[in-house]
Scaffold this active site. Structure first.
Site, mmCIF file in Angstrom:
data_model
loop_
_atom_site.group_PDB
_atom_site.id
_atom_site.type_symbol
_atom_site.label_atom_id
_atom_site.label_comp_id
_atom_site.label_asym_id
_atom_site.label_seq_id
_atom_site.Cartn_x
_atom_site.Cartn_y
_atom_site.Cartn_z
ATOM 1 N N LEU A 36 16.738 -35.366 123.462
ATOM 2 C CA LEU A 36 16.408 -34.864 122.126
ATOM 3 C C LEU A 36 15.894 -35.981 121.217
ATOM 4 C CD1 LEU A 36 19.378 -32.413 121.447
ATOM 5 C CD2 LEU A 36 17.065 -31.862 122.186
ATOM 6 N N THR A 62 17.250 -45.313 128.663
ATOM 7 C CA THR A 62 18.463 -44.642 129.107
ATOM 8 C C THR A 62 18.598 -44.772 130.619
ATOM 9 O OG1 THR A 62 19.759 -42.601 128.909
ATOM 10 C CG2 THR A 62 17.390 -42.348 129.293
ATOM 11 N N LYS A 72 19.052 -49.225 131.800
ATOM 12 C CA LYS A 72 19.630 -50.012 130.704
ATOM 13 C C LYS A 72 19.871 -51.478 131.066
ATOM 14 C CE LYS A 72 21.837 -46.457 127.877
ATOM 15 N NZ LYS A 72 23.094 -46.081 127.197
ATOM 16 N N ASN A 81 19.528 -50.387 125.153
ATOM 17 C CA ASN A 81 19.055 -49.017 124.943
ATOM 18 C C ASN A 81 17.891 -48.951 123.959
ATOM 19 O OD1 ASN A 81 20.336 -49.393 122.468
ATOM 20 N ND2 ASN A 81 21.312 -47.384 122.464
ATOM 21 N N ASP A 88 24.453 -48.588 121.231
ATOM 22 C CA ASP A 88 25.487 -47.633 121.641
ATOM 23 C C ASP A 88 26.825 -47.962 120.984
ATOM 24 O OD1 ASP A 88 23.977 -45.981 123.316
ATOM 25 O OD2 ASP A 88 24.282 -47.275 125.053
ATOM 26 N N GLY A 115 34.728 -44.585 132.551
ATOM 27 C CA GLY A 115 33.385 -44.985 132.940
ATOM 28 C C GLY A 115 33.174 -46.465 132.671
ATOM 29 N N GLY A 158 26.426 -48.576 131.361
ATOM 30 C CA GLY A 158 25.809 -49.208 130.208
ATOM 31 C C GLY A 158 26.394 -48.776 128.884
ATOM 32 N N ILE A 212 30.825 -38.886 124.737
ATOM 33 C CA ILE A 212 29.504 -39.312 124.267
ATOM 34 C C ILE A 212 28.406 -38.325 124.657
ATOM 35 C CG2 ILE A 212 30.228 -41.723 124.395
ATOM 36 C CD1 ILE A 212 28.207 -42.027 126.738
ATOM 37 N N GLY A 255 29.451 -36.100 121.005
ATOM 38 C CA GLY A 255 28.404 -37.100 121.172
ATOM 39 C C GLY A 255 27.274 -37.007 120.179
#
EC number: 1.1.1.25
Length: 261
Positions: free
Chosen positions: A14, A60, A64, A85, A100, A121, A124, A202, A225
């Site tokens: 988006l 993205t 990254k 990013n 980020d 996680g 990046g 996120i 997110g």
């Protein structure tokens, strides 16, 4: 002015809608596109950027970290994270930034109880977020070795992957994985038991994710997110154009699009 976001795959982004909304609001003439760039085409794409075909790009998954060798220098946050990013021009130099972490930190600013965070996680996004978190951070990743490496880089700790991890020590839990995004929209990375933590995800499409829906059903506070996405994009936009964008306008546009899609 020409901008783009690159990744593989990238069709879901988006970013074009958000940045073009801000360009129009600022009275700037420009275009922002999505470009699907595979790994073996990354260096050639950066050469196009160097020919001034683009005034700035966002980066993205999966580029990254891979893009770093092709840049002239990194901002400190990007160097710490080992991930970029945002790429922008500073004179004749291509500079890599990581917004980020600062985007997430701004989204989290109203939550004052962040003393012990669990980050799920170790990619990046996680690397950008971890150094921006106050207090102690624990990293959990499907590949435990990666979790341990990332945690060690930032002087933090790691735990082995477990969907049934004891969550009682944590006051903030952050999902930085793709679990909850298509095609895994019916999945969650953990089971929310015996916790009063703020639950963050996120992922902004879909929103809310199943993780956040379950958190809400359990009476927990949540952070999706969307705001993080808008805030990190705002920092990129300012680097690209020198203009501070309207955060509220950006969030309104993105939430409306998500509701309609």
């Amino acid at each position: 002015m020409q901008f783009a976001v690159i990744g593989h795959p990238i069709a879901h982004s988006l970013s074009p809608m958000l940045h073009e909304t801000w360009l129009k609001a600022a009275g700037l003439f420009g275009c922002y596109t999505t470009l699907d760039v595979e790994g073996d085409g990354l260096e050639a794409f950066v050469q196009k950027v160097r020919k001034r075909q683009f005034d700035g790009i966002n980066v993205t998954i999966p580029h990254k970290s891979a893009i770093i060798p092709f840049l002239d220098r990194l901002e400190p946050a990007a160097a710490r994270a080992g991930a970029v990013n945002t790429v922008y021009w500073d004179g004749e130099e291509l500079v890599g930034a990581n917004t980020d972490g600062t985007g997430f930190a701004r989204a989290l600013a109203t939550w004052t109880n962040a003393k012990n965070s669990l980050v799920i996680g170790a990619g990046g996004a996680a690397r950008g977020i971890i150094p921006m978190l106050p207090g102690h951070v624990t990293v959990m990743n499907r590949t435990n070795q990666t979790a341990e490496q990332v945690a060690a880089e930032f002087g933090q700790s790691a735990v082995p992957w477990s969907r049934t991890l004891d969550l009682t020590p944590y006051d903030v839990i952050i999902n930085t994985t793709s679990v909850g995004m298509a095609p895994a929209i019916d999945q969650t990375p953990i089971e929310l038991t015996a916790t009063t933590a703020l639950i963050c995800d996120i992922i902004y499409r879909p929103t809310p994710t199943r993780l956040l829906r379950e958190a809400t059903a359990n009476g927990l506070d949540t952070l999706d997110g969307v705001l993080m996405f808008v805030l990190q994009a705002a920092e990129a936009f300012e680097r690209f154009t020198g203009h501070k964008p309207d955060i509220a306008l950006g969030e309104q546009v993105i939430r409306k699009q998500l509701e309609e899609s």
